[in-house]
Design a protein around this motif. Sequence first.
Motif, PDB file in Angstrom:
ATOM      1  N   PHE A 108       0.796  -1.225   0.000  1.00 55.06           N
ATOM      2  CA  PHE A 108       0.000   0.000   0.000  1.00 55.06           C
ATOM      3  C   PHE A 108       0.828   1.273   0.000  1.00 55.06           C
ATOM      4  CE2 PHE A 108      -3.149  -3.055   1.409  1.00 55.06           C
ATOM      5  CZ  PHE A 108      -4.192  -2.720   0.565  1.00 55.06           C
ATOM      6  N   ALA A 109       2.096   1.189   0.409  1.00 56.27           N
ATOM      7  CA  ALA A 109       2.889   2.423   0.393  1.00 56.27           C
ATOM      8  C   ALA A 109       3.814   2.466  -0.802  1.00 56.27           C
ATOM      9  CB  ALA A 109       3.701   2.542   1.684  1.00 56.27           C
ATOM     10  N   LYS A 110       4.033   1.302  -1.450  1.00 52.71           N
ATOM     11  CA  LYS A 110       5.013   1.328  -2.533  1.00 52.71           C
ATOM     12  C   LYS A 110       4.443   0.817  -3.842  1.00 52.71           C
ATOM     13  CE  LYS A 110       9.158  -0.904  -2.879  1.00 52.71           C
ATOM     14  NZ  LYS A 110      10.388  -1.283  -2.216  1.00 52.71           N
ATOM     15  N   GLU A 111       3.996  -0.435  -3.870  1.00 47.88           N
ATOM     16  CA  GLU A 111       3.620  -1.021  -5.157  1.00 47.88           C
ATOM     17  C   GLU A 111       2.439  -0.300  -5.796  1.00 47.88           C
ATOM     18  OE1 GLU A 111       5.500  -2.790  -6.730  1.00 47.88           O
ATOM     19  OE2 GLU A 111       6.829  -3.549  -5.162  1.00 47.88           O
ATOM     20  N   VAL A 112       1.442   0.103  -5.013  1.00 45.57           N
ATOM     21  CA  VAL A 112       0.293   0.771  -5.630  1.00 45.57           C
ATOM     22  C   VAL A 112       0.670   2.132  -6.218  1.00 45.57           C
ATOM     23  CG1 VAL A 112      -1.479  -0.362  -4.257  1.00 45.57           C
ATOM     24  CG2 VAL A 112      -0.513   1.764  -3.471  1.00 45.57           C
ATOM     25  N   PHE A 113       1.768   2.701  -5.751  1.00 48.16           N
ATOM     26  CA  PHE A 113       2.194   3.975  -6.325  1.00 48.16           C
ATOM     27  C   PHE A 113       3.118   3.772  -7.524  1.00 48.16           C
ATOM     28  CE2 PHE A 113       1.150   5.314  -1.975  1.00 48.16           C
ATOM     29  CZ  PHE A 113       0.261   6.316  -2.284  1.00 48.16           C
ATOM     30  N   GLY A 114       3.493   2.532  -7.785  1.00 51.44           N
ATOM     31  CA  GLY A 114       4.324   2.266  -8.955  1.00 51.44           C
ATOM     32  C   GLY A 114       5.696   1.700  -8.623  1.00 51.44           C
ATOM     33  N   GLY A 115       5.931   1.324  -7.378  1.00 49.52           N
ATOM     34  CA  GLY A 115       7.182   0.660  -7.030  1.00 49.52           C
ATOM     35  C   GLY A 115       8.260   1.613  -6.564  1.00 49.52           C
ATOM     36  N   PHE A 125       8.712   5.716  -6.497  1.00 54.49           N
ATOM     37  CA  PHE A 125       7.444   6.414  -6.687  1.00 54.49           C
ATOM     38  C   PHE A 125       6.676   6.590  -5.385  1.00 54.49           C
ATOM     39  CE2 PHE A 125       8.403   4.495 -10.781  1.00 54.49           C
ATOM     40  CZ  PHE A 125       8.266   5.594 -11.613  1.00 54.49           C
ATOM     41  N   ASN A 126       7.196   6.020  -4.319  1.00 53.17           N
ATOM     42  CA  ASN A 126       6.445   6.070  -3.070  1.00 53.17           C
ATOM     43  C   ASN A 126       6.482   7.468  -2.468  1.00 53.17           C
ATOM     44  OD1 ASN A 126       9.179   5.095  -2.939  1.00 53.17           O
ATOM     45  ND2 ASN A 126       8.962   5.139  -0.729  1.00 53.17           N
ATOM     46  N   ILE A 127       5.357   7.841  -1.838  1.00 55.61           N
ATOM     47  CA  ILE A 127       5.278   9.162  -1.221  1.00 55.61           C
ATOM     48  C   ILE A 127       5.896   9.122   0.170  1.00 55.61           C
ATOM     49  CG2 ILE A 127       3.709  11.001  -0.485  1.00 55.61           C
ATOM     50  CD1 ILE A 127       1.721   9.930  -2.524  1.00 55.61           C
ATOM     51  N   TRP A 128       5.666   8.011   0.881  1.00 57.25           N
ATOM     52  CA  TRP A 128       6.144   7.900   2.255  1.00 57.25           C
ATOM     53  C   TRP A 128       7.230   6.848   2.366  1.00 57.25           C
ATOM     54  CZ3 TRP A 128       0.831   7.780   1.206  1.00 57.25           C
ATOM     55  CH2 TRP A 128       0.170   8.981   1.473  1.00 57.25           C
ATOM     56  N   ASN A 129       8.071   7.039   3.360  1.00 54.34           N
ATOM     57  CA  ASN A 129       9.106   6.072   3.651  1.00 54.34           C
ATOM     58  C   ASN A 129       8.478   4.717   3.987  1.00 54.34           C
ATOM     59  OD1 ASN A 129      10.979   4.540   5.320  1.00 54.34           O
ATOM     60  ND2 ASN A 129      12.276   6.330   5.117  1.00 54.34           N
TER      61      ASN A 129
END
Lengths: 400, 210
Positions: A161-168, A171-175
């Motif tokens: 939910f913090a990395k893959e859904v944003f594109g890997g 691309f993540n918004i949060w650490n």
Amino acid sequence: MKFLRNYLNKIKPNFEEGGKFHAFHSVFDGFESFLFVPNNTSSSGTHIHDAIDSKRTMSIVVLALVPCLLFGMYNTGFQHYLAIGQTPGFWTIFLYGLLAVLPLVLVSYIVGLGIEFIVAQWKGHEIQEGFLVSGMLIPLIVPIDTPLWMVGLATAFAVIFAKEVFGGTGFNIWNVALIARAFLFFAYPSKMSGEEVFVRTDSTFGIGDGKVIDAFSGATPLGQVGSEGVPLITNTIGDTLSYWDMFIGLIPGSIGETSKLCILLGAIILLITGIANWRTMLSVFAGGFLTAFLFSELGLTSISALEHILLGGFAFGAVFMSTDPVTSPRTQFGKYIFGFLIGFFAICVRVLNPGYPEGMMLAILFMNSFAPLIDYYVVNANINRRLKRAKLNAMKGGVE
Amino acid sequence: MGLLSSKNKSILFNPLAKENPITVQMLGVCSALAVTSKLEPSIVMAASVIAVISIANVVISLLRNTIPSRIRIIVQLVVVAALVSVINEVLKAFAYDVSKQLSVFIGLIITNCIVMGRLEAFALGNKPWPAFLDGLGNGAGYGIILIIVGFFRELLGSGTLFGYQVIPDKLYELGYENNGLMILPPMALIVVACIIWVQRARNKSLQEEK
């Protein structure tokens, strides 16, 4: 090295188009580019390449984390034997810590990399290297007694939910590691704070049996500050802690965060190699120190500004988490603002919210959300300044 | 035209999935986050919205030729507000506990975008029977999502359903713990996101072109 390269070249055709194991090509690519820098370059357009690619970058961060990890293992054992009132040799203490910490590291890596492999396979691209660092950070920022299934669940949640859904990766918004910790913090608060979780008092794999001594209290230094009327910060058996003790780090806390000495070592590695940005790091400390100084002058907090910097996860977050290049601003001036506000908010949460003894995690996640906004305004200010200058120059030119 | 002609059928059933007010049109998300920490209030909320939206649709549809278009929003608001007040009183009389849990959110059905949206977009231009079906369908589409979210949040957050414990004690003894994050509103957003994820993955027509 040569042997490894030859071996990889030999098995490579199996993973290429039409090969036997073509389905697993992303796994192969992942391993190959982890071991060797890929020797292909961009074929179209103009590119500027850094000599060091992201897999090498990640490896250096992991290397910088190793002192914290090893010290964390030793400290885990040290706190345990302190609690049961025994004084075994160095290696026994270390072995106990190793056996206690290793499962957390393994769970974090297996779950996180497992998801990365599945996603890479599913989307048909190369395995991304981002999890190398997150997988090491996650065990270092949780209490030693966190159940393994919780670590696994939190890792899976963070990676999906913090990395893959944003594109890997990238691309993540949060650490990602902090999202895992935040998940644990809000989902299972009883396992993430309080006096029970930061020192393991049970035996691990049959090692370190013993009865907890009467004077023992598992509260972390910041936990003691949170509760009212504690005049002096003590370790688990009631000895007062000096600045030096806090710096060396044989105190209860999350696994990797206690030793400022090892964090300093990591910081030196990161700064010398240029992986982490000194602007962010410096301004986090500056922001935290000034805010803590202000609060202690106002009498709102019972410990000094230096103690605020030395205790809890402040230094660890400043060195390893706020400097994450993906989730911090890209502009150099933006990094100053970003870092300063992290320090400011971390101390604010600590001092002003009695429910949360530690605020570093929330401060970094909060500022992560604002990083793009900071960039936007810094870039805009820059554009405006240059436009003004260009206009001025044009006017001068017209007069002459 | 029969009572359930194919057109009416699509009016009734489309909002359940393909034109779902929450997961496709992104309306009424706020109340979906607010009331779904337990299953029971989710169901009551779903029923209330279904009742309000279908009756309001019928009333507005009956009045549609007499409402001056300049004051139609006010007329719609009066109708909806009246219905909501009735629902609120009924809940207070017959389900006091749930009504206390839902507190202000029953009153806030008035501002629910789905209700106003259906009145504006459908009831003002259609006959009472299709308008009723449209209200029923949209209310149910909203309700389904609420109930799914409420189910998972109560099950994982409190280990109960309708207040009865369903996670066996044995599991707790093994070290299982309820997920406190599920009780907090952010997790409702993530559960809704997961439903949307599943729905879009299964339904090609909902996927955006790349």
